[in-house]
Structures are given as structure tokens and as C-alpha cells.
Design a protein around this motif. Structure first.
Motif, PDB file in Angstrom:
ATOM      1  N   ALA A  79       0.853  -1.190   0.000  1.00  0.00           N
ATOM      2  CA  ALA A  79       0.000   0.000   0.000  1.00  0.00           C
ATOM      3  C   ALA A  79       0.885   1.235   0.000  1.00  0.00           C
ATOM      4  O   ALA A  79       1.852   1.324   0.769  1.00  0.00           O
ATOM      5  CB  ALA A  79      -0.900  -0.001   1.238  1.00  0.00           C
ATOM      6  N   GLU A  91      -5.014   9.269  -8.368  1.00  0.00           N
ATOM      7  CA  GLU A  91      -6.174   8.549  -8.930  1.00  0.00           C
ATOM      8  C   GLU A  91      -6.199   8.635 -10.450  1.00  0.00           C
ATOM      9  O   GLU A  91      -6.521   7.671 -11.135  1.00  0.00           O
ATOM     10  CB  GLU A  91      -7.475   9.095  -8.318  1.00  0.00           C
ATOM     11  CG  GLU A  91      -7.613   8.719  -6.846  1.00  0.00           C
ATOM     12  CD  GLU A  91      -8.906   9.195  -6.200  1.00  0.00           C
ATOM     13  OE1 GLU A  91      -9.485  10.200  -6.671  1.00  0.00           O
ATOM     14  OE2 GLU A  91      -9.336   8.559  -5.219  1.00  0.00           O
ATOM     15  N   ILE A  98      -9.528   5.829  -4.826  1.00  0.00           N
ATOM     16  CA  ILE A  98      -9.178   5.167  -3.570  1.00  0.00           C
ATOM     17  C   ILE A  98     -10.484   4.761  -2.882  1.00  0.00           C
ATOM     18  O   ILE A  98     -11.376   5.583  -2.722  1.00  0.00           O
ATOM     19  CB  ILE A  98      -8.332   6.103  -2.679  1.00  0.00           C
ATOM     20  CG1 ILE A  98      -7.028   6.493  -3.405  1.00  0.00           C
ATOM     21  CG2 ILE A  98      -8.045   5.448  -1.332  1.00  0.00           C
ATOM     22  CD1 ILE A  98      -6.183   7.536  -2.675  1.00  0.00           C
ATOM     23  N   SER A 122     -13.133   6.433  -0.786  1.00  0.00           N
ATOM     24  CA  SER A 122     -12.761   6.822   0.567  1.00  0.00           C
ATOM     25  C   SER A 122     -13.164   8.272   0.801  1.00  0.00           C
ATOM     26  O   SER A 122     -12.955   9.118  -0.065  1.00  0.00           O
ATOM     27  CB  SER A 122     -11.247   6.658   0.723  1.00  0.00           C
ATOM     28  OG  SER A 122     -10.841   7.249   1.920  1.00  0.00           O
ATOM     29  N   TYR A 128      -3.904   8.593   2.941  1.00  0.00           N
ATOM     30  CA  TYR A 128      -4.511   7.301   2.602  1.00  0.00           C
ATOM     31  C   TYR A 128      -3.399   6.263   2.432  1.00  0.00           C
ATOM     32  O   TYR A 128      -2.214   6.610   2.335  1.00  0.00           O
ATOM     33  CB  TYR A 128      -5.289   7.410   1.289  1.00  0.00           C
ATOM     34  CG  TYR A 128      -6.190   8.623   1.213  1.00  0.00           C
ATOM     35  CD1 TYR A 128      -7.514   8.547   1.620  1.00  0.00           C
ATOM     36  CD2 TYR A 128      -5.701   9.846   0.728  1.00  0.00           C
ATOM     37  CE1 TYR A 128      -8.352   9.666   1.553  1.00  0.00           C
ATOM     38  CE2 TYR A 128      -6.526  10.964   0.669  1.00  0.00           C
ATOM     39  CZ  TYR A 128      -7.847  10.872   1.082  1.00  0.00           C
ATOM     40  OH  TYR A 128      -8.662  11.981   1.017  1.00  0.00           O
ATOM     41  N   PRO A 130      -3.701   3.337  -0.124  1.00  0.00           N
ATOM     42  CA  PRO A 130      -4.304   2.428  -1.102  1.00  0.00           C
ATOM     43  C   PRO A 130      -3.327   1.333  -1.540  1.00  0.00           C
ATOM     44  O   PRO A 130      -2.141   1.611  -1.755  1.00  0.00           O
ATOM     45  CB  PRO A 130      -4.634   3.349  -2.282  1.00  0.00           C
ATOM     46  CG  PRO A 130      -3.653   4.478  -2.175  1.00  0.00           C
ATOM     47  CD  PRO A 130      -3.455   4.688  -0.700  1.00  0.00           C
ATOM     48  N   SER A 143      -6.565  -1.096  -4.499  1.00  0.00           N
ATOM     49  CA  SER A 143      -7.278   0.198  -4.514  1.00  0.00           C
ATOM     50  C   SER A 143      -7.985   0.527  -3.200  1.00  0.00           C
ATOM     51  O   SER A 143      -8.479   1.638  -3.026  1.00  0.00           O
ATOM     52  CB  SER A 143      -8.257   0.324  -5.694  1.00  0.00           C
ATOM     53  OG  SER A 143      -9.481  -0.309  -5.414  1.00  0.00           O
ATOM     54  N   ASP A 145      -8.184   1.646   0.616  1.00  0.00           N
ATOM     55  CA  ASP A 145      -7.394   2.409   1.578  1.00  0.00           C
ATOM     56  C   ASP A 145      -7.270   1.612   2.876  1.00  0.00           C
ATOM     57  O   ASP A 145      -8.244   1.456   3.610  1.00  0.00           O
ATOM     58  CB  ASP A 145      -8.081   3.756   1.846  1.00  0.00           C
ATOM     59  CG  ASP A 145      -7.417   4.528   2.981  1.00  0.00           C
ATOM     60  OD1 ASP A 145      -6.240   4.242   3.293  1.00  0.00           O
ATOM     61  OD2 ASP A 145      -8.081   5.422   3.540  1.00  0.00           O
TER      62      ASP A 145
END
Ligand code: WA2
Length: 283
Positions: A79, A91, A98, A122, A128, A130, A143, A145
Motif C-alpha cells: 500500500a 487517482e 481510492i 474513501s 490514505y 491504497p 485500490s 485504503d
């Protein structure tokens, strides 16, 4: 019962339990070392090169082909740490949003089926985590979080401040009907000294390498290799909170007399584990 026989019985139970506890602990330790090495691999090939020299295809193949090195794990994933100001760019680059982790108490009848495509984005947060790289066996967490799940979040915060491998309490893993634990190592963007402060570590954090352990099925597989299932009953507990031990493996305990307890060291001093062994039948 003859006193000599009783003593022999006690010793037999102790040696069987010792052997099983040692096996479980050793296998756990072996896989923990390999997860640590994977964190260094990601640090070298994802963060150490511009552009990154490892993508999902390579990570997926490599982790699948080396899964024998990580006994008891059901999968590994990476992550990335993403701050809110970077979210839009991140993104756009990845072509997905996310996602928020769907927790147990949410309505499963909505048939979201854990497909990341159907999860909610999220909500806004400072940062975050992800998942961007995963072993095929846990591709359903890509993807998502990881900071939006209570246990995963706790691990992330503790791993990055300490620089050590950390474990969650047992909880129900995504897409699994079993209780498991997650192991996390932080990945840093610089070589930190052994005595780096938590603040320096948090600042240098770029991501989190984690492994999930499906405890019931993997402990079952391990103990199955030892022909003794007819003789003894084995339980594994998280005893971090001694007054509220959590059963991670084995049936509800029935008092059949003799009980042998081994403490288990899974490498995170903040968590305590025990193995309990009993004979199936009274003498
Ligand atoms: N991995 C697999 N299944 C899960 C899970 C998890 N976390 N959490 C809930 N179910 C990428 O610590 C970073 C893995 C989390 C790492």
C-alpha cells in the motif's frame, strides 16, 4: 491411576505441545523475515528507481513464485502512502479512485461482493494507504485504503513509528470466513539509522508492505503434517488482553483434565500468544 503413568502422560503432552508450538513459531518467524525482505525489495525497485522498476505484473509473479518462503501467509500486498493533496493526481495516474474498506457491520446484503468496483470512494482524509501491488491471492484489496480499516490502520501507525514488523489482533479478513492477523512493515524513502526517532520515521514513510495470515486453515495444514490429531486438541489464543483471550484456532475448550500451555513468540512484543494442548480423552 498409577502415579508413574500419570507422570508419563504429563510429559508426553508437554513434549507434543512443545514440538507444535516450536514449529508454528518457527514458520511464523520464517515468513516474517521474508515479508521484511519484500519490504526492502519494494523500497529498492519501486522507490529507488525513477520511474519505478517494479509493476503489478512483476510483483504478482515474484510473490506467487516465492510464496513457499512465506508459510502460513495467504497473501502479500503493498500500500502506498498518499497525502490528500496528491490524491487527485494519484487517482488519475492509476485510473481508479481510492476505496473505503467495507467493514463487518455494514450491510452485506447489498451484495457488494467485496468487488473493489462496487466499493465507495474513501471519504476525505489527511492521508490514505491504497493498495497498489498485490499477490494474486489478495487482488481483491487493490485500490482499498488500508487506513480505513481499524486493525490495518493501527498496524500502519505502529509499523511506521517503530520500524519493526507489527501484528494486528485477530479479526475477520476481507473475503475470508476465518479470523486472521495482518503483519505490516513500513517502507521508508531513506536509510534510517537504528536509533531514528518515531518522528523521523513517520516523516520518511512512503508505504506499507503487509501479509495476511489465515490462521485456522494454515495452522490446520501445519498440524495435519503431524499424525496426532486423534490424540491431542490444540488451541491458539491471542492473550494480549489476558482477561479476554481470543481463540484463533481450535474448538471451544473442553476440560479433559491435563492441560499444557506454551507461550508463542510471533515477533511483535506488543502481542502475546499461547498454545493450549489437551488429550482428547481422559485416561
Ligand atoms: N490483507 C489481506 N486481507 C485483509 C487485509 C489485508 N491487509 N485487511 C483485511 N483483510 C497492505 O499493512 C499493509 C494488508 C495490509 C497491508
Amino acid at each position: 491411576l498409577n502415579e508413574g503413568i500419570q507422570l508419563r502422560r504429563k510429559e508426553t503432552l508437554a513434549s507434543m505441545c512443545d514440538e507444535r508450538a516450536r514449529m508454528l513459531q518457527d514458520q511464523f518467524n520464517v515468513s516474517m523475515n521474508h515479508v521484511h525482505a519484500l519490504a526492502i525489495l519494494v523500497s529498492t525497485f519501486y522507490h529507488g528507481k525513477q520511474p519505478p522498476a517494479i509493476d503489478q505484473k512483476t510483483f504478482g509473479e515474484y510473490t506467487e513464485r516465492t510464496s513457499f518462503e512465506r508459510p502460513l501467509t495467504s497473501g502479500v500486498a503493498y500500500a502506498l502512502r498518499v497525502r490528500h493533496f496528491e490524491r487527485e493526481k494519484f487517482e488519475k495516474e492509476h485510473g481508479w479512485t481510492i476505496k473505503k474498506m467495507e467493514t463487518e457491520d455494514q450491510d452485506q446484503t447489498l451484495a457488494q461482493d467485496c468487488d473493489p468496483e462496487n466499493l465507495d470512494p474513501s471519504p476525505v482524509q489527511d492521508e490514505y494507504a491504497p493498495v497498489i501491488l498485490s499477490q494474486e491471492t489478495v487482488s481483491h484489496i487493490v485500490s482499498i485504503d488500508m487506513m480505513s480499516g481499524k486493525e490495518d490502520r493501527g498496524n500502519i501507525l505502529r509499523a511506521r513509528a517503530s520500524g519493526k514488523g507489527v501484528l494486528t489482533s485477530p479479526f475477520k479478513l476481507l473475503k475470508s470466513n476465518h479470523v486472521g492477523v495482518v503483519l505490516t512493515f513500513a517502507v521508508y524513502n531513506t536509510h534510517l539509522l537504528q536509533d531514528a526517532t518515531p518522528e523521523q520515521r513517520i516523516k520518511a514513510t512512503v508505504g506499507y508492505l503487509g501479509a495476511s495470515y489465515d490462521v485456522p486453515s494454515l495452522v490446520e495444514k501445519l498440524l495435519h503434517q503431524l499424525a496426532s490429531k486423534q490424540t491431542i486438541v490444540v488451541n491458539v489464543y491471542d492473550t494480549t488482553n489476558i482477561s479476554a483471550a481470543i481463540n484463533m484456532y481450535g474448538p471451544d475448550e473442553i476440560d479433559t483434565g491435563l492441560l499444557h500451555i506454551n507461550s508463542l513468540d510471533f515477533g511483535d512484543p506488543a502481542r502475546k500468544h499461547e498454545m493450549h494442548c489437551r488429550f482428547k480423552q481422559r485416561p
